[in-house]
Design a protein around this motif. Sequence first.
Motif, short mmCIF file in Angstrom:
data_model
loop_
_atom_site.label_atom_id
_atom_site.label_comp_id
_atom_site.label_asym_id
_atom_site.label_seq_id
_atom_site.Cartn_x
_atom_site.Cartn_y
_atom_site.Cartn_z
N GLY A 1 -13.14 -4.15 19.70
CA GLY A 1 -14.22 -5.06 19.33
C GLY A 1 -14.24 -5.23 17.82
O GLY A 1 -13.36 -4.72 17.11
N PRO A 2 -15.25 -5.93 17.29
CA PRO A 2 -15.29 -6.16 15.83
C PRO A 2 -15.35 -4.89 15.01
O PRO A 2 -14.82 -4.84 13.90
CB PRO A 2 -16.54 -7.03 15.64
N ALA A 3 -15.96 -3.82 15.53
CA ALA A 3 -16.01 -2.55 14.79
C ALA A 3 -14.62 -1.92 14.69
O ALA A 3 -14.17 -1.53 13.60
CB ALA A 3 -16.99 -1.59 15.45
N GLY A 4 -13.94 -1.81 15.82
CA GLY A 4 -12.60 -1.22 15.83
C GLY A 4 -11.59 -2.04 15.05
O GLY A 4 -10.76 -1.51 14.31
N LEU A 5 -11.66 -3.36 15.20
CA LEU A 5 -10.73 -4.24 14.49
C LEU A 5 -10.96 -4.18 12.98
O LEU A 5 -10.01 -4.20 12.19
CB LEU A 5 -10.89 -5.68 14.99
N SER A 6 -12.23 -4.10 12.58
CA SER A 6 -12.54 -4.02 11.16
C SER A 6 -12.06 -2.69 10.57
O SER A 6 -11.56 -2.65 9.43
CB SER A 6 -14.05 -4.17 10.93
N ALA A 7 -12.22 -1.63 11.33
CA ALA A 7 -11.72 -0.32 10.87
C ALA A 7 -10.20 -0.37 10.71
O ALA A 7 -9.65 0.14 9.72
CB ALA A 7 -12.12 0.77 11.86
N ALA A 8 -9.52 -0.99 11.65
CA ALA A 8 -8.06 -1.11 11.58
C ALA A 8 -7.64 -1.91 10.34
O ALA A 8 -6.66 -1.57 9.66
CB ALA A 8 -7.53 -1.77 12.84
N TYR A 9 -8.37 -2.97 10.04
CA TYR A 9 -8.08 -3.84 8.90
C TYR A 9 -8.13 -3.05 7.59
O TYR A 9 -7.25 -3.17 6.73
CB TYR A 9 -9.10 -4.98 8.87
N ASP A 10 -9.16 -2.21 7.44
CA ASP A 10 -9.30 -1.42 6.22
C ASP A 10 -8.24 -0.32 6.15
O ASP A 10 -7.65 -0.07 5.09
CB ASP A 10 -10.69 -0.80 6.14
N LEU A 11 -7.99 0.34 7.27
CA LEU A 11 -7.06 1.47 7.28
C LEU A 11 -5.62 1.05 7.01
O LEU A 11 -4.91 1.69 6.23
CB LEU A 11 -7.15 2.21 8.62
N VAL A 12 -5.19 -0.03 7.66
CA VAL A 12 -3.79 -0.43 7.51
C VAL A 12 -3.51 -0.90 6.09
O VAL A 12 -2.40 -0.71 5.57
CB VAL A 12 -3.43 -1.51 8.56
N GLN A 13 -4.51 -1.48 5.42
CA GLN A 13 -4.34 -1.89 4.02
C GLN A 13 -4.43 -0.70 3.06
O GLN A 13 -4.13 -0.85 1.87
CB GLN A 13 -5.38 -2.94 3.64
N SER A 14 -4.84 0.45 3.58
CA SER A 14 -4.92 1.66 2.76
C SER A 14 -3.72 2.58 3.01
O SER A 14 -3.71 3.72 2.53
CB SER A 14 -6.22 2.42 3.06
N ALA B 1 0.84 -1.21 0.00
CA ALA B 1 0.00 0.00 0.00
C ALA B 1 0.87 1.26 0.00
O ALA B 1 1.92 1.31 0.64
CB ALA B 1 -0.92 0.00 1.22
N VAL B 2 0.43 2.27 -0.72
CA VAL B 2 1.11 3.56 -0.72
C VAL B 2 0.90 4.22 0.64
O VAL B 2 -0.24 4.43 1.07
CB VAL B 2 0.56 4.47 -1.84
N LYS B 3 1.99 4.52 1.34
CA LYS B 3 1.88 5.06 2.69
C LYS B 3 1.32 6.48 2.68
O LYS B 3 1.77 7.33 1.92
CB LYS B 3 3.26 5.04 3.39
N LYS B 4 0.35 6.71 3.54
CA LYS B 4 -0.30 8.02 3.61
C LYS B 4 0.41 8.98 4.56
O LYS B 4 0.11 10.17 4.58
CB LYS B 4 -1.75 7.84 4.09
N ASN B 5 1.30 8.44 5.40
CA ASN B 5 1.97 9.25 6.43
C ASN B 5 0.95 9.94 7.34
O ASN B 5 1.13 11.10 7.74
CB ASN B 5 2.91 10.27 5.79
N LYS B 6 -0.10 9.22 7.65
CA LYS B 6 -1.15 9.69 8.55
C LYS B 6 -1.36 8.62 9.62
O LYS B 6 -1.34 7.42 9.33
CB LYS B 6 -2.46 9.92 7.80
N TYR C 1 -2.35 3.55 6.14
CA TYR C 1 -2.34 4.35 7.36
C TYR C 1 -1.59 3.65 8.49
O TYR C 1 -1.55 2.41 8.56
CB TYR C 1 -3.78 4.63 7.82
N ASP C 2 -0.99 4.45 9.38
CA ASP C 2 -0.46 3.93 10.64
C ASP C 2 -1.62 3.85 11.63
O ASP C 2 -2.31 4.85 11.86
CB ASP C 2 0.63 4.85 11.19
N VAL C 3 -1.83 2.68 12.23
CA VAL C 3 -3.01 2.47 13.07
C VAL C 3 -2.59 1.99 14.46
O VAL C 3 -1.77 1.07 14.59
CB VAL C 3 -3.97 1.44 12.44
#
Length: 473
Positions: free
Chosen positions: A102-115, A89-94, A117-119
């Motif tokens: 929980g499943p909401a936070g973990l799912s958000a992390a899964y999408d962000l790190v593959q996009s 993934a192209v690093k966003k430096n964000k 982002y530093d999470v």
Amino acid sequence: TEIYTLSLHDALPICFFNSILEGDYKSAVEIVRDKMLFARTCGDICHRPCELFSTENHVIPIKKLKHLVSSIDENFRDFSLPIKRTKDAVKKNKAVAIVGAGPAGLSAAYDLVQSGYDVTIFEKENKAGGMVTFAIPDFRMDKTGFDFEAMQLEEMGVKFHFNTSLGKETSLDKLSKEYDSVILAIGMSKSKALDLIDATIPTNKRTDALSFLKSFNLKEEILKPGSTVLVIGGGNSAMDAARSAKKLNALNKVIVSCIETESLMPAFAEEVKHAAAEGIEFIHDSFVERCSLEKSGEINIVLHSFDKKMFLQNLQCDYIIIAIGQTIEPSVIENLSKDDNLRVKSKNSFTGYKNIFVAGDISSGNNMSVIGAIASGKKAVVAVRKLLEDYKFSYEGEKALERLNTNPSPTLLLRKSGEDENLTIEIERYNLFQSCQKCNHCIDNFGCPAMVKENGKVQVDMSCCNLCGLCID
């Protein structure tokens, strides 16, 4: 001529199903993980909203098929593709902070790190999972599989800070300043109380559903064998508590009292069906009018009809479990209400903090299901990306997330349609097989060259078989 345009949302389930038909189970798992982290967990506990087709008398058991393909350990434990997507993934430096694992936070992390982002995830407990880990009973899902899926985020570069509570070790104000954006996914971990029960029944005779389920999962001694247990509530937590109380000891008598009629119970119809099949009794349209503790230690309950507000029946029990819903911890509510401008809004954001967004149980419109939590986490990610980068796309699951609150579950639809038998036969056509425990004992110890393993299932290669019968023995 009508031209039907196939969207990505439609195409993925078709690719998933075709991969299974071709015997390519590894690709089927990868198709699931292209969209979300929890392949096995959804195969265990998803309430199957995607299986409800109101315009067709046909059901494809997607949940059962997810369970099938994710039960093959060789494929399930291979996270190489999501890890590769993260590295490429192209690093966003964000940097994004997520409060709640929980499943909401973990799912958000899964999408962000593959996009790119530093999470960083902050979690008040000592491990990830939230309500899935501590409240859902072990017999409903594979907890070790969930732990594996959740902690693959570490391999993908997500940082975890456990034993870190909002309002104690950190605060929204601090996180908002230190990170480019924040996703608040704390969940509702405080059970609602019934004042009448709290004022009348001692603590050793009553508990709430979340505390009871946490003790059940920790294998603690909770109830005396052969007890009569009254569960008050008609939601999913009430069903989990009732089934858990019954599984503690087969001699336990478990009764559920709820204000709703059977057709209006908020619990998923499938869970109510399981509870009834396990011998749990239901008293619908009822509420506790009076209760008292007898000298013998028994609790005397007077039930009235909720609709007609008239006497219904007396019953005696040994324990009461309150399961009438959850709310946010008081300390968190206090922390959120210090700023008069800070309010949860329907657009998944807070006023007062332009870089803080909400997900999970506390977000507007979420129906407190695992799939709803996952969807709200993905929705919050879209809001973060729109804020921090030139991201022009809306959350593609918006309408599906809204429909989670309005559609009946597939099981309820079957019961209403009166065509259970035909549809059950149709579903069974897709009930392919349950994989073995992958121990390889029969292959390694029999020494039979005809026994081979394909897609996690031990099969016999008939071209090498001499019909000795050893495998049958």
